[in-house]
Design a protein around this motif. Structure first.
Motif, mmCIF file in Angstrom:
data_model
loop_
_atom_site.group_PDB
_atom_site.id
_atom_site.type_symbol
_atom_site.label_atom_id
_atom_site.label_comp_id
_atom_site.label_asym_id
_atom_site.label_seq_id
_atom_site.Cartn_x
_atom_site.Cartn_y
_atom_site.Cartn_z
ATOM 1 N N LEU A 228 0.611 -0.877 0.100
ATOM 2 C CA LEU A 228 0.188 0.188 0.417
ATOM 3 C C LEU A 228 0.833 1.671 0.126
ATOM 4 N N ASN A 229 0.470 2.517 -0.954
ATOM 5 C CA ASN A 229 0.709 3.666 -0.864
ATOM 6 C C ASN A 229 1.118 4.163 1.182
ATOM 7 N N ALA A 230 1.441 5.585 0.694
ATOM 8 C CA ALA A 230 1.304 6.269 2.315
ATOM 9 C C ALA A 230 -0.453 6.716 2.679
ATOM 10 N N ALA A 231 -1.037 6.701 1.805
ATOM 11 C CA ALA A 231 -2.201 7.420 1.689
ATOM 12 C C ALA A 231 -3.492 6.829 2.503
ATOM 13 N N ARG A 232 -3.519 4.722 1.337
ATOM 14 C CA ARG A 232 -4.239 3.875 1.322
ATOM 15 C C ARG A 232 -3.606 2.916 3.288
ATOM 16 N N GLY A 233 -2.343 3.488 3.110
ATOM 17 C CA GLY A 233 -2.441 2.571 4.719
ATOM 18 C C GLY A 233 -1.992 3.404 5.501
ATOM 19 N N ASP A 234 -1.845 4.755 5.340
ATOM 20 C CA ASP A 234 -2.289 5.381 6.291
ATOM 21 C C ASP A 234 -4.322 5.058 6.845
ATOM 22 N N LEU A 235 -5.195 4.915 5.527
ATOM 23 C CA LEU A 235 -6.477 4.249 5.738
ATOM 24 C C LEU A 235 -7.028 3.909 6.306
ATOM 25 N N LEU A 236 -5.840 2.160 5.505
ATOM 26 C CA LEU A 236 -6.123 1.003 6.561
ATOM 27 C C LEU A 236 -6.079 1.243 8.256
ATOM 28 N N LEU A 237 -4.893 1.956 7.699
ATOM 29 C CA LEU A 237 -4.790 1.640 9.770
ATOM 30 C C LEU A 237 -5.534 2.900 10.588
ATOM 31 N N MET A 238 -6.160 3.970 10.008
ATOM 32 C CA MET A 238 -6.759 4.644 10.554
ATOM 33 C C MET A 238 -8.867 4.248 10.949
ATOM 34 N N THR A 239 -9.108 3.060 10.101
ATOM 35 C CA THR A 239 -9.824 2.060 10.164
ATOM 36 C C THR A 239 -9.823 1.176 11.059
ATOM 37 N N PHE A 240 -8.557 0.575 10.650
ATOM 38 C CA PHE A 240 -8.307 -0.348 11.639
ATOM 39 C C PHE A 240 -8.423 -0.041 13.273
ATOM 40 N N TRP A 241 -8.002 1.622 13.154
ATOM 41 C CA TRP A 241 -7.721 2.035 14.718
ATOM 42 C C TRP A 241 -9.400 2.338 14.960
ATOM 43 N N ALA A 242 -10.166 2.866 14.175
ATOM 44 C CA ALA A 242 -11.778 3.085 14.512
ATOM 45 C C ALA A 242 -12.902 1.831 14.834
ATOM 46 N N VAL A 243 -11.909 1.243 14.302
ATOM 47 C CA VAL A 243 -12.911 -0.093 14.410
ATOM 48 C C VAL A 243 -11.898 -1.149 16.504
ATOM 49 N N ASN A 244 -11.356 -1.015 15.902
ATOM 50 C CA ASN A 244 -10.675 -1.281 16.897
ATOM 51 C C ASN A 244 -9.207 -0.846 18.897
ATOM 52 N N ALA A 245 -9.637 -0.044 18.236
ATOM 53 C CA ALA A 245 -9.786 1.134 19.508
ATOM 54 C C ALA A 245 -9.861 0.812 20.877
ATOM 55 N N ASP A 246 -10.719 -0.070 20.863
ATOM 56 C CA ASP A 246 -12.044 -0.187 22.581
ATOM 57 C C ASP A 246 -11.014 -1.693 22.691
ATOM 58 N N PHE A 247 -10.443 -2.395 22.003
ATOM 59 C CA PHE A 247 -10.152 -3.622 21.583
ATOM 60 C C PHE A 247 -8.493 -3.449 22.864
ATOM 61 N N PHE A 248 -7.892 -2.461 21.859
ATOM 62 C CA PHE A 248 -6.911 -1.689 22.335
ATOM 63 C C PHE A 248 -6.324 -0.845 24.050
ATOM 64 N N LEU A 249 -7.018 -0.242 24.175
ATOM 65 C CA LEU A 249 -6.995 0.921 25.029
ATOM 66 C C LEU A 249 -8.047 -0.216 26.297
ATOM 67 N N GLN A 250 -9.112 -1.137 26.072
ATOM 68 C CA GLN A 250 -8.312 -1.877 27.776
ATOM 69 C C GLN A 250 -7.739 -2.313 28.406
ATOM 70 N N ARG A 251 -6.743 -2.799 27.429
ATOM 71 C CA ARG A 251 -5.550 -3.303 27.297
ATOM 72 C C ARG A 251 -4.063 -2.051 28.023
ATOM 73 N N VAL A 252 -4.658 -1.427 27.404
ATOM 74 C CA VAL A 252 -3.927 -0.108 27.645
ATOM 75 C C VAL A 252 -4.059 0.377 29.192
ATOM 76 N N LEU A 253 -5.711 0.575 29.203
ATOM 77 C CA LEU A 253 -6.152 1.317 30.862
ATOM 78 C C LEU A 253 -5.447 -0.018 31.486
ATOM 79 N N SER A 254 -6.337 -1.444 31.345
ATOM 80 C CA SER A 254 -6.066 -2.647 32.407
ATOM 81 C C SER A 254 -4.658 -2.679 33.010
ATOM 82 N N ALA A 255 -3.405 -2.273 31.532
ATOM 83 C CA ALA A 255 -1.904 -2.146 32.263
ATOM 84 C C ALA A 255 -1.113 -0.874 33.210
ATOM 85 N N LEU A 256 -2.321 0.180 33.109
ATOM 86 C CA LEU A 256 -2.129 1.419 33.700
ATOM 87 C C LEU A 256 -2.420 0.932 35.199
#
Length: 144
Positions: free
Chosen positions: A99-127
């Motif tokens: 993927l080029n930079a623009a498409r890679g960023d779009l994929l990453l931002m979409t991944f984060w939009a869908v998976n942020a709760d998954f990761f933030l739950q683990r971040v908050l537990s670790a903190l």
């Protein structure tokens, strides 16, 4: 004479979207669906998940993760990032690398939009674990 206005009932959330959220987006020649990582996937991908969670924990003390922090962590753990992006979009790692930079960023931002709760739950537990450990061990003292 004033009339009492009844509030409209709020729409019921789409239970399937809450349980397994996903987003579909065009990326070049393909239409890709990015979905939330499942529990068993997260176990199989534990090292990649742990790499991003650990990186995010080091950059925040309150669980707030902005895009700059996310990009920094992904840049520090590119293999883990590619593996997670590929898995959540059911694509190959080679395709994600292509993927080029623009498409890679779009994929990453979409991944984060869908998976942020998954990761933030683990971040908050670790903190919280860090806070508990600090409270249990007390402040560090220096030798006399």
């Amino acid at each position: 004479m004033a009339r009492k206005i009844k509030p409209r009932p709020s729409p019921a959330p789409d239970e399937l979207a809450v349980l397994q959220s996903s987003r579909t987006l065009p990326l070049g020649e393909r239409t890709v669906t990015v979905r939330e990582l499942g529990f068993f996937e997260s176990l199989r991908l534990h090292e990649s998940v742990a790499a991003l969670v650990g990186g995010l924990v080091t950059l925040t003390d309150d669980g707030n993760v902005d895009l700059g922090k996310l990009h920094r962590v992904c840049a520090l753990h590119p293999d883990a990032t590619v593996e997670l992006l590929a898995q959540s979009s059911d694509q190959s790692g080679e395709w994600v690398h292509s993927l080029n930079a623009a498409r890679g960023d779009l994929l990453l931002m979409t991944f984060w939009a869908v998976n942020a709760d998954f990761f933030l739950q683990r971040v908050l537990s670790a903190l919280e674990l860090q806070r508990q450990n600090t409270a249990t061990t007390g402040p560090t003292s220096s030798p006399p």
